[in-house]
Every structure is written in C-alpha cells, then in structure tokens.
Enzyme design. Structure first.
Site, mmCIF file in Angstrom:
data_model
loop_
_atom_site.group_PDB
_atom_site.id
_atom_site.type_symbol
_atom_site.label_atom_id
_atom_site.label_comp_id
_atom_site.label_asym_id
_atom_site.label_seq_id
_atom_site.Cartn_x
_atom_site.Cartn_y
_atom_site.Cartn_z
ATOM 1 N N PHE A 1 0.711 -1.218 0.025
ATOM 2 C CA PHE A 1 0.057 0.053 -0.113
ATOM 3 C C PHE A 1 0.969 1.287 0.062
ATOM 4 C CE2 PHE A 1 -2.750 -3.324 2.235
ATOM 5 C CZ PHE A 1 -4.033 -2.922 1.611
ATOM 6 N N ASP A 2 0.417 2.325 -0.864
ATOM 7 C CA ASP A 2 1.060 3.643 -0.581
ATOM 8 C C ASP A 2 0.158 4.293 0.710
ATOM 9 O OD1 ASP A 2 1.875 6.200 -0.965
ATOM 10 O OD2 ASP A 2 0.199 6.752 -1.850
ATOM 11 N N LYS A 3 0.562 5.192 1.519
ATOM 12 C CA LYS A 3 -0.021 5.669 2.638
ATOM 13 C C LYS A 3 -1.144 6.751 2.194
ATOM 14 C CE LYS A 3 1.641 8.682 5.648
ATOM 15 N NZ LYS A 3 0.593 9.745 5.556
#
Length: 631
Positions: free
Chosen positions: A308-310
């Site tokens: 995941f990106d944040k």
C-alpha cells in the site's frame, strides 16, 4: 444472402421449431409425407446458418464446433435419420440463441452505464445560456446543471451547491454534497440543487467515457483459460472427426459414428469461461470496480501480498494544515501565498493541501510561477515573484544545501510524533517555514484489510514517502505486517521487485503519479480512481472509482469466485461430454436425446456463470469509526 441469413438466425430458429411441431402433429395423425417433408425443411432451415459459420471458420483455417454439427447432420440426412437431423440443428441453434441472450444479460451493467450518458448540455455562449449536444461542449466553457439533470462533462463547480448521485462513476448509491471548487464528473445526476461549472474534460476524455471504454475492452478481452480453449478447439474438432471415423471402422455402424460426432461437441466447455468472465467484470463495473480484462481477473485471484501507498490510499487523502510555523522575518500571509503559489504546480496531495489552506485564508493565487521542477518523492523547486523556492522533505533540503538547525529538527520531530507530516520550505537557500499536515485513516480501512486477510492475503506492507514516526503510527493502527518510510518512487519499485523475486504474487495500490512505476511493476496494479491521477489510472490493472478500500476487498473476492466459477463450468462441461460419450458407446444415448442433454448442459453452465452478476461479499457488521492518523 449470407449476411441476411445471419441476421435472421433467431427467426430461422423459431421457424425450425414450428416445423418440428408440425412434424410431430403429422406423425401423431399418421401423415408420413408431411412429417418427412417438415423434418427435412426444418433441417435445412436450421442447418444453413450453422453450415455458413462452419465455412467461414474453415476459410480462417479454424475447425469450429459448427463444422462437427454440419458433418454429422449431412451424414444423418444421407442415411435418412430425419428426426435426428432436424432435432440436432434446431437444438444447436436454440442453444446458441440462449447463449447470446444470456451474454447480453451479463452485459446489462455496461448498457445501464451507457444509458446514463447525457445527450445535451446547457452552456454560456455569446451572453446567453444555450442548449448544445454534449459532443459540442468545449474545454473552459461554463455549464449549468439543474436539479434532476445529468452532468455532461468533467469539471469544477464555480458557483452553487448540489446533492449529486455519482453511482455511475463510483458505484456508490448514496448521494454526496458538493459546492464551490469541488470536482464533478460526467454521468453523475443532481438529486437536488443547482451548479454552474467549468468544463475541464470533454467528449472521450471524461472519466465516464473512459469507464465505458475500459469495461467494453475488458469484457472483450480473454483470460488465459479462454485463450487455451481457443487453441484446444482447433485440436479437438479434427480429433473428434478422426475418432468418429475410427468408431465407424471398428463398429461399421454409421449411425453410432454420427451420434459420437455430434455428442462430442464441447459447447458448454467453450461458453463456460467467457460467460463467467463477462459476468464477473460486469459485477465489478456495477460496483465501481474496473477490472481490465479476464487475464487481470486470473492474476488478481492469485495475489498473496499487498503493498500500500499511505497518503490517499490507507488515509483519506484529504489532509489539513495543522500548523504553519514561520522561521524567517517574512510576513506569514505573504510567505504562505508565495509557497502556495509555488505548490500550484504540484499533483501531490500535500501540495494541494497547502494551496487549499491558503485559499481558505482568503489569499489570492495565480498560476504565474516562472518554472516548476518536481523532484519525485521529495518535493518541488519553483520560482515565484523572483524568489527561488524549495518545498519538500529533509532529503530535498539536503540536496539543495539548506541547513536545518537542531532546534528546527527537534520541532519537526515533535510534529511527526504527533502524526503530522513536516514540510520544509526554503526561500533563496534559507529555511523560512515548516508546514505541518495531518491526514486521517480511511473509515473502511480496518474492515477492508480484515476482509482481505479472510479471503487469503498473507501479508500487507505500507510504503510511503512520509516520515518514519507517522508511518509507524498508521501501520500500528491498521495492523500491517510492515512499513517502510521515506521511500522514493525507485525504492518502491525495487521493493515490489524484491517481493516478486521471493516468490510472492504482489498487488500494489496507490493513487499518485509517484506510485505509477510500482503499480506498473506489480503483478496487479490498483489505483484509487476518484482522487487518483490519470497516469496511475491508466497504468493500473484495477481502478477503484469510489476511493474505498472496501472495493478492493470486493474485487479480490470477486476475482477468486470468478476463477472458481470458470473451473466449475469447465469441470461440468468436460464431465458431461465424457458421460455422454460413454452412453453413446454403451448404446443408451441416442442422437436427439444426447443433443438435448448437451444443450441442457450449456444452459446449466450459462446459469452458473450468471450467478456472478449478483455476487456481493457480506459487509462486516462491525462499524469502524474514523481513526485520525495523528491520534
């Protein structure tokens, strides 16, 4: 003539059916000549479109199922088996009719989308509002939409406010309230209210037009299973013909060889994969999940690791400025105005947040910066009002020779420990401000990640360009298996590659232009659609139009059940053909009854595939409240 026959196939099917009824009545009252004539005419009427398709396939050097039926029916006519020949041709055409009708039903979600496309728009031209075709709207024009109207183009609201149903775009049926400066999309419907907007994307460039195009392409694309079956048919058809000849040579029973030829047609096997694929993709489109093809569905079902990106992915992507700490002697408002003007060149969430904060304070901003250089993963450099600005993280400050004192570092660290992202701003090589920005974890993140684990995901890892303190806090709150902070785009790509080399099937989900390289590198790339950039949406295999992680868990579950549905269809189809052939060789299955069972198996396979249209994973009963990323 050939095209006319192809267009009239449905009418020919029902004509053949009527002739079969006449033959049955003639048999019942004992008029043999009428019975025989009706059966022969029924065979010809239903057999001609089958023979045409067989001939067309042969011209393309392909051995189709229609070729098997044509050979078998011709042989049946030759030996005087008129009942069998008429029944086989009618049942084959009727099965094709049911197949086409069912596939059309599975494409209903796409037709529903298409029907939502607006036809006209009210635009301001020459001092007056005029109604024009949607195709005539030009970028930059003012458009008005009233209550009950469809928004004709993508753009931004200039004045007014409205409650808007964006189900065609996001799959979410709950209307959302929008007002000045909010983005609106073509195909959305205003439930109540009134807006004037500026057209930013028109025609084929609108989000709605791209959705329709993507779903059309996806439903036409083939999975690995379908491609295998296409190759299989080219080998299978001549093999069955050879086996039928062998049956005749061994048994000297032409009737048995013809039955063997017809019953061996793998109709259910050929239709089983496409109907599952189309129904699964249609289900996703209806719920705001764009899955770009059957091959993507295959790969998505095998994913075991998610990266995941944040910002904008695990968090809401709607951060707010919590503190604007000025270090220089500059006037705070003048400095904020210049920094925000520089950030107008940025596509990043944090840059947009600074711009939004400045506008909220009533500062006037214009796109008149002298140049802009985006330093991926670090920030940007810009020249505004004769001053050189560097705005970004510590690494950018180090790259540009901007010194950070212990006092500055301590202040930034304190802000980061509270869950903020610290943005450093330097003017002409001197640090002038630290901007603290905080985001919130998505409301559905905890539930969605729990569901993904339940469906078979083994590990979840977060990669972010943000600081380690904020990254750890988010990872701990969501129960992630790991996190890596201060990551550049190239670092994300290398990490995805490392996981793949370890044997993992990796999905990468993000929303920014910085995420596009790692999205492209992953086995499956996912993009957050509503707030995502065009680059990440075009690069991704799956697009979540409502920006909700729940859509990801639905997409993953849908992929698994779609692939399972395909395998069920294939197993059933192969098993049916195998049992029928055993019955033929044992003498218990005859041509008409065998063909009836064969067509019934096709119908069963189609109905099984159609179950995917209604598939919806059960939502969690437990509601999770919004969790602040800085809490």
């Amino acid at each position: 003539m050939v095209r006319w026959i192809q267009r009239q196939t449905n009418q020919l099917t029902f004509t053949a059916g009527a002739l079969l009824i006449i033959a049955f009545i003639a048999h019942w009252i004992g008029i043999v000549a009428v019975k025989q004539g009706a059966l022969i005419v029924a065979t010809i009427v239903a057999g001609v479109p089958i023979a045409i398709k067989a001939f067309q396939a042969l011209r393309m050097k392909a051995f189709s199922i229609e070729l098997l039926v044509t050979i078998a029916v011709t042989a049946a006519l030759f030996i005087g088996e008129y009942v069998e020949s008429a029944a086989v041709t009618f049942l084959f055409l009727f099965g094709a009719y049911l197949e086409a009708r069912t596939l059309n039903k599975t494409r209903a979600s796409l037709r529903e989308l298409t029907e939502l496309a607006p036809d006209e728009a009210s635009v301001f031209r020459n001092g007056d509002w005029v109604s024009v075709s949607v195709d005539e709207v030009e970028e930059g024009e003012r458009v008005v939409v009233r209550s009950g109207g469809k928004i004709p183009v993508d753009g931004k609201i200039l004045t007014g406010e409205a409650t808007i149903n964006e189900a065609a775009i996001t799959g979410e049926s709950v209307p959302v309230g929008k007002t000045n400066d909010d983005d609106v999309f073509s195909g959305s419907i205003i439930d109540s209210g009134y807006i004037e907007m500026v057209a930013e994307k028109v025609g084929e460039d609108t989000t709605f037009a791209k959705i329709i195009e993507l779903v059309e392409e996806a439903q036409e694309s083939k999975s690995k299973t379908q491609r295998f079956l296409d190759k299989f048919a080219n080998i299978y058809t001549p093999s069955v013909v050879v086996l039928s000849v062998l049956v005749y040579l061994i048994t000297r029973d032409l009737h048995l060889a013809i039955i063997f030829l017809v019953i061996a047609c793998p109709g259910a096997l050929v239709i089983g994969a496409p109907v599952s694929n189309v129904a699964g993709i249609g289900n996703g489109a209806k719920r705001g999940v764009l899955i770009k093809g059957g091959d993507v569905m295959d790969r998505l079902s095998k994913i075991d690791t998610i990266v995941f990106d944040k910002t904008g992915t695990l968090t809401r992507g709607k951060p707010e400025v919590t503190d604007f700490h000025v270090i220089s002697d500059d006037n705070p408002n003048d400095l904020l105005q210049m920094i925000a003007q520089a950030e107008m060149a940025s596509e990043h969430h944090l840059g947009k947040t600074i711009v939004k904060h400045a506008r909220a304070k009533g500062l006037s901003l214009q796109n008149d910066y002298e140049y802009a250089e985006v330093v991926k993963g670090n920030g940007l450099r810009n020249r505004v009002a004769g001053h050189q600005f560097s705005i970004g993280n510590r690494m950018l400050m180090e790259m540009d020779g901007v010194k950070l004192t212990d006092e500055v570092n301590n202040y930034a660290i304190e802000q980061e420990k509270k869950g903020n992202t610290a943005i450093f701003a330097a003017k002409n090589g001197q640090l002038v401000a630290i901007i603290s920005i905080a985001d919130q974890i998505r409301e559905d993140a905890i539930d969605a990640l729990k569901e993904l684990r339940e469906h078979g995901i083994k590990q979840m890892i977060m990669l972010t360009g943000d600081n380690a303190h904020t990254a750890k806090r988010v990872a701990d709150q969501l129960g992630l298996d790991g996190y890596h902070a201060e990551q550049l785009p190239v670092d994300k790509v290398k990490f995805v590659e490392k996981l793949q080399n370890e044997g993992h099937k990796v999905a990468m989900i993000g929303d920014g232009i910085n995420d596009a390289p790692s999205i492209a590198k992953a086995d499956i790339g996912l993009a957050m659609g509503e707030g995502g950039t065009d680059v990440s949406m075009e690069t991704a295999d799956v697009v979540l139009m409502a920006d909700k992680l729940k859509q990801f868990s639905h997409a993953y579950a849908l992929a698994k059940v779609t692939v399972r549905n395909m395998k069920q269809n294939m197993a059933f189809a192969v098993g049916t053909v195998f049992l029928l052939l055993l019955g033929v060789l044992a003498g218990s299955i005859h041509l008409a009854s065998g063909m009836f069972i064969h067509e019934a198996s096709i119908l069963v396979v189609i109905l099984n595939g159609m179950r995917l249209i209604r598939f919806n994973r059960e939502p969690s009963e437990k509601k999770i409240k919004t969790v602040p990323a800085h809490a």
